[in-house]
Design an enzyme around this catalytic site. Structure first.
Site, PDB file in Angstrom:
ATOM      1  N   GLU A   1       0.795  -1.225   0.000  1.00  0.00           N
ATOM      2  CA  GLU A   1       0.000   0.000   0.000  1.00  0.00           C
ATOM      3  C   GLU A   1       0.833   1.282   0.000  1.00  0.00           C
ATOM      4  O   GLU A   1       0.435   2.264  -0.624  1.00  0.00           O
ATOM      5  CB  GLU A   1      -0.927   0.014   1.226  1.00  0.00           C
ATOM      6  CG  GLU A   1      -2.028  -1.031   1.209  1.00  0.00           C
ATOM      7  CD  GLU A   1      -3.051  -0.785   0.115  1.00  0.00           C
ATOM      8  OE1 GLU A   1      -3.485   0.379  -0.064  1.00  0.00           O
ATOM      9  OE2 GLU A   1      -3.396  -1.753  -0.594  1.00  0.00           O
TER      10      GLU A   1
ATOM     11  N   SER B   1     -53.750 -27.164  35.896  1.00  0.00           N
ATOM     12  CA  SER B   1     -53.453 -27.667  37.238  1.00  0.00           C
ATOM     13  C   SER B   1     -52.086 -27.243  37.749  1.00  0.00           C
ATOM     14  O   SER B   1     -51.808 -27.384  38.950  1.00  0.00           O
ATOM     15  CB  SER B   1     -53.566 -29.187  37.255  1.00  0.00           C
ATOM     16  OG  SER B   1     -54.901 -29.590  37.008  1.00  0.00           O
TER      17      SER B   1
END
Length: 829
Positions: free
Chosen positions: A90, A490
């Protein structure tokens, strides 16, 4: 001679004029753009956008929220070999130039003027930092001039190392990865420090074309770019020839890792996300917050699997729906060959798949169809008489007859078709299917229509250990664990029985289990509640009535108490009073609550009687590790701890000392009532509807089954002192689960499957019998004291002041009375 001298002077004058003109132009440009340049010192204070991450209690990643994946890294922690690779490709003169590369800019300008196209940008790393942090990506001269000026300003304000660190953490490298550490994790599942030379060069080559040339999207182009980076490193003598050759020949090892969850808990992740957004708004997605939940990763995994296995078991029991689509299967065209005809006539065309022509469509299906927990996607490739081959992500797999024969056609919820004779009754080549991997091989499966939820709490402080809000979160974000209100049936009875025990009844109190009729002008029809069995059992002790789940006894208990008394007693358990019916239907669990609320109530039974508040967010940290939020849980304290803490608070208050709120949770049920109801709920497992839990081989379990009218909801809620867990099974749009579906055989097996794993290594905790509780022998028929020598006498627990004072009559007398009178239906109104 004079003319030569004049020409030289002219050239010098033109050169000087050009330089002066360029200088004036540059000065004008600087004067024009300088006021708009930002303060470069702000770069040091820049908060990089990092996603919100959610973790389990033990630090395993659950999920990540945010569009950018970023893991900031310091310059000094970055491998020198990677820095060499990056600069070689780069900006190899990075440490020599002053922010701009004159040669590079000139080359770029010449290319633009001579070809009319921009081939190279001439940008240095400093210029890229300027663009990435401050500027847009628009390609205009004004943006480029601003970039150059800003790069010069950055170079004066920051060191080269500081600038490079900003670049390393900001650059986009494909697959939503920003910065080199995130890219290393995304492509290789490792830190940048753990990568080899070839892998580092691969990442160093990504800035040029991160989306189009990354090793996942375009491996061939990525390898060319990687080898260019390696060649540049070799040219600059940064690596040896042998290193270059070895790395250049290395295969592509990159694959997508991303931020894959280490543990599947999408419903928990969504709860955490909502919390973060409520607290911090949109910043929650970019500020790098880390949320640590109360979730135990091993228990969450067990919960995921247990719920899915249970729902798949229910689904298989109710037949095959054949909901898959069919993908094209391309066959080879075999030319006529008379010499081979005898062989060809015996060959099955299903074995002649043209795989190169067929696989692209199948592989596209796999890309679009993620696995669903323990279910994996597949396509049927060949169907045999008593088996089939399926094509999966791992290649072809064989499904035996044992894994297929369950797939009898579903007629309705109670009826399935005749047993299968061959596999082609349900499968065809190209059909998309699901399969489940079991110990005995692969089993055909289908996405179940039925749904469920599981909530597991630490009853001592309310920390959610595991939470599953449905079978497949990818298809429905509705969290049934906290958002779905259903009748618990229940499973609600223990709350009513606790209220009864707290208001003078005992476990030996006799209640008549006999027919009852309700005539109420507010009801369209006369209400004639029944037991599930349709039978009536006559005078019954409370303990028996609970573990046998007798509805008529529950109704009579609530009638004796009054609904409001029961509601006042129950709501402090953590079940909202506004959800509780203010009539006798409350006794049968007709008030809709969420699985979380029921689990919260059961946690009171588990911890000795203290009201805890469930929580899932334990703490939240910022990106620097600072704790911004810490949950302070109120814990179940034993009586001595709670009293000492209260005395300490009272003394401090009397002296005017400011104190923190007590960390001891409020007691909502006294210890003797708690002990009595807990032993009764243990009997549900030992001799009642919860017997399947005996498979766990523990003596510290208690709980209650629940099934609603028409079997629309099936529940089991149970606990030991260390863990309280509730399971619900039903359809999102209430409908019957089938005439044989009950809490005991639909929800309880899921609970057992989960608790088998969740309680592994957890020692049994004995329940302490509190002072004031005594055990005496009673007559099981009357609940009165058993006379000496009665052979069928049993022991029962009582509060000392509630021990019966009368003795039962001899058994023969009782039997004679029953023979004469029998059981008489009782009309309550």
């Amino acid at each position: 001679m004079a003319s030569t001298h004049f020409a030289a002077r002219l050239i010098l004058w033109l050169t000087m004029s050009t330089i002066a003109g360029a200088g004036l132009v540059m000065m004008a440009i600087y004067i024009y753009f300088a006021p708009t340049l930002p303060d470069t010192q702000d770069l040091l204070d820049t908060e990089l956008q990092t996603p919100l991450r959610v973790y389990t209690r033990d630090g395993r990643l659950i999920s990540e929220f945010g569009t950018k994946r970023r893991n900031p890294i310091r310059y000094e922690d970055t491998p020198q070999q990677f820095i060499d690779a990056l600069l070689a490709s780069e900006d190899d003169a990075y440490f020599e130039h002053f922010g701009i590369d004159i040669k590079g800019l000139a080359r770029a300008a010449f290319e633009l003027l001579s070809t009319g196209r921009k081939r190279s940008g001439g940008s240095t790393i400093t210029m890229q930092v300027a663009k990435n942090y401050y500027l847009s990506s628009e390609k205009t001269f004004s943006r480029k001039f601003t970039e150059i000026l800003l790069a010069l300003k950055i170079e004066r304000a920051l060191t080269k190392q500081q600038i490079l660190e900003l670049y390393l953490n900001k650059i986009y490298l494909g697959k939503r990865a920003y910065g080199i550490e995130a890219a290393a994790q995304v492509y290789y599942g490792k830190s940048i420090q753990e990568l080899n030379l070839a892998q580092k060069a691969m990442i160093a080559g990504l800035p040029q074309a991160p989306s189009a040339a990354n090793p996942i999207n375009n491996p061939e182009r990525a390898v060319k770019r990687r080898n260019y980076v390696l060649a540049r490193m070799r040219a600059l003598n940064l690596i040896e020839q042998e290193e270059f050759e070895q790395a250049a020949r290395a295969p592509v090892t990159a694959r997508y890792h991303g931020a894959e969850s280490e543990i599947t808990a999408p419903y928990v992740a969504e709860m955490a996300r909502q919390f973060a957004v409520q607290q911090y708004g949109a910043d929650a997605y970019t500020a790098g917050y880390h949320i640590y939940t109360s979730i135990d990763s091993e228990r969450q995994l067990a919960a995921n699997q247990a719920l899915q296995r249970g729902l798949l078991k229910y689904d298989r029991d109710h037949g095959w729906r054949a909901t898959g689509t069919t993908l094209p299967v391309q066959q080879y065209s075999v030319p006529e060959q008379p010499a081979l005809e005898p062989w060809l006539s015996q060959a099955s065309s299903s074995f002649d798949i043209d795989w190169p022509a067929t696989l692209p469509a199948w592989q596209e299906y796999f890309r679009e169809t993620p696995d669903s927990g323990i279910l994996q996607a597949a396509v049927v490739s060949r169907v045999l008489e008593k088996g089939a081959w399926i094509y999966t992500r791992q290649g072809e797999r064989y499904v035996s007859w044992n894994g297929l024969k369950w797939a009898r056609r579903k007629v309705n919820v109670d009826v399935i078709g005749n047993p299968l004779k061959t596999a082609n009754e349900v499968l065809t080549a190209g059909m998309t299917v699901w399969f489940e991997e079991k110990e005995d091989g692969i089993h055909l499966a289908q996405q179940p229509e039925v749904e469920g939820a599981l909530v597991s709490l630490d009853p001592q402080d309310g920390g959610i250990q595991a939470l599953v809000g449905g079978f497949a979160p990818a298809s429905n974000s509705f969290n049934r664990a906290i958002q779905s209100d259903r009748q618990p049936g229940s499973a609600f009875k223990p709350f009513v029985y606790s209220a009864a025990l707290a208001n003078g009844l005992t476990a030996a109190t006799i209640i008549n289990d006999a027919p009852v009729v309700f005539n109420d002008a507010g009801l369209e029809n006369t209400w004639r509640p029944q037991n599930v069995s349709g039978k009536f059992y006559g005078p019954t002790r409370l303990r028996q009535a609970l573990y046998k789940s007798q509805n008529l006894v529950s109704i009579r208990i609530l009638k004796r108490l009054g609904p409001q008394t029961a509601i006042d007693f129950i709501s402090p358990f953590g079940i909202p009073a506004n959800k509780l019916n203010r009539d006798l239907s409350l006794s049968l669990g007709a008030s809709a609550v969420s699985p979380m609320e029921l689990a919260t109530g059961y946690a009171v039974f588990a911890n000795g009687g203290y009201a805890i508040t469930p929580y899932v967010i334990d703490r939240l940290k910022d990106d620097d590790g600072n704790v911004l939020f810490q949950h302070v849980a109120e814990k179940a304290c034993d009586g001595a701890t709670s009293e000492m803490r209260q005395l300490e608070l009272d003394m401090q208050a009397s002296l005017g000392i400011s104190t923190e709120p007590s960390t001891c949770a409020a007691r909502v049920i006294d210890e003797r009532t708690h002990f009595l109801i807990m032993t009764m709920m243990q009997d549900v497992i030992r001799r009642g509807t919860g017997k399947r839990a005996l498979a766990l081989g523990r003596n510290d379990l208690a709980g209650k089954t629940g099934t609603t009218n028409d079997q629309k909801d099936a529940w089991f809620a149970g606990f030991n002192p260390k863990l309280a867990t509730t399971v619900w099974v039903g359809f999102d749009q209430p409908q019957t689960l089938g005439r044989w579906a009950y809490g005991s055989n639909t929800a309880l097996p899921i609970w057992v499957d989960y608790m088998q794993s969740a309680l592994q290594g957890v020692e049994e905790v004995p329940y302490r019998q509190p002072e004031g509780i005594v055990s005496v022998r009673i007559d099981p028929e009357t609940g009165l004291l058993a006379p000496a020598g009665q052979s069928n006498a049993i022991f029962e627990y009582f509060r000392a002041e509630n021990v019966p004072t009368e003795f039962a009559k001899p058994a023969a007398t009782v039997e004679q009375q029953q023979e004469k009178g029998g059981v008489v239906p009782e009309q309550l109104f």
